[in-house]
Design an enzyme around this catalytic site. Sequence first.
Site: not given
Length: 297
Positions: A103, A148, A172-173
């Site tokens: 994202l 994303g 990896n958020e």
Amino acid sequence: MALRAALRGRLSQLSSCTGHGRVCVPPTLLTQQRNSSTSPKIKVDLDQSTGVAVMRMQSPPVNSLSLDFLTELCISLEKLEMDKGCRGLIITSSQPKVFSAGLDIMEMYGKSPERCGEFWKAVQEMWLKLYSSNMVTIAAINGSSPAGGCLVSLTCDYRIMADNPRFSIGLNETQLGIVAPFWFKDTLANTVGHRHTEMALELGLLYNPAEALKIGMVDQLVPEDQVLSTATETMTKWLTIPEHARQITKSMMRKPTIDKLTSNRDADIHNFVSFITKDSIQKSLRMYLEMLKKRRG
Ligand code: CO8
């Protein structure tokens, strides 16, 4: 600006009439070019003889998924889905070294709640279209694919990654101080199982290709220059399976996960907006952006 507004208008038409998958499409979309379309961020080439489309993400520098990018992607997907001549889709990148950086962080930083909501609806729409596609979908992962970008890969039926240890893939958020929503988590769990998902998400792990293959995040590694040709060969095999049987089987496997989001879309948008606009989360995103810039410099 006019193009952007037109695309957005189309996306909201699409998302208001499609729960997901192939349902009703505004007739205007169907009259557009069907076989090959070029747009600034997505390029689609459909080979009529094989029924296989290659979709190239071409948004420099890193194919980040902005609202405009997602809107174009959704419209391209909808057109292919409705085209009876298209049975398979290979998704790849035109950028060297990067499949997709996930994202677009700038879409989540310093934006109004309304804009964040619009963005998140487009992210949902992309996932719903890809995960419920009736086409055979293959990710030809020719570069790094964090967050994303990994999600896009995970929605596909099969993943082929370039065997280059410099590339990485994963959700990896948490490393950004944000939390992958339940449908990211479900998509990963459906692919690699509960335990690997738990560790991958809590630690925000990015895997090199060999590690990703080991846990089943990707299905096959090949030399970088063979990613697309291997995807094409693999597609030929998948397309020999009777279509109806394969589609019903795919739907049976994925429907419960899809239904979970479709019955909670508004709440999910609300959660995202209230989370991402928090001061503490904005601060984490700012620090992450600064880190990205420093790493470069
Ligand atoms: N969004 C916006 N800009 C980005 C992004 C991104 N995701 N990734 C990179 N960029 C920018 C960089 O800041 C840099 O900008 P500039 O040229 O102005 O300095 C430019 O793109 C090029 O980046 P790099 O120099 O880092 O390019 P490399 O080829 O060296 O590396 C990578 C490519 C590996 C992709 C690297 O850029 C990278 O690691 N990027 C960050 C990827 C990332 O962490 N993405 C997470 C996005 S969040 C997400 O997808 C899911 C969120 C779920 C939300 C849940 C909330 C509730």
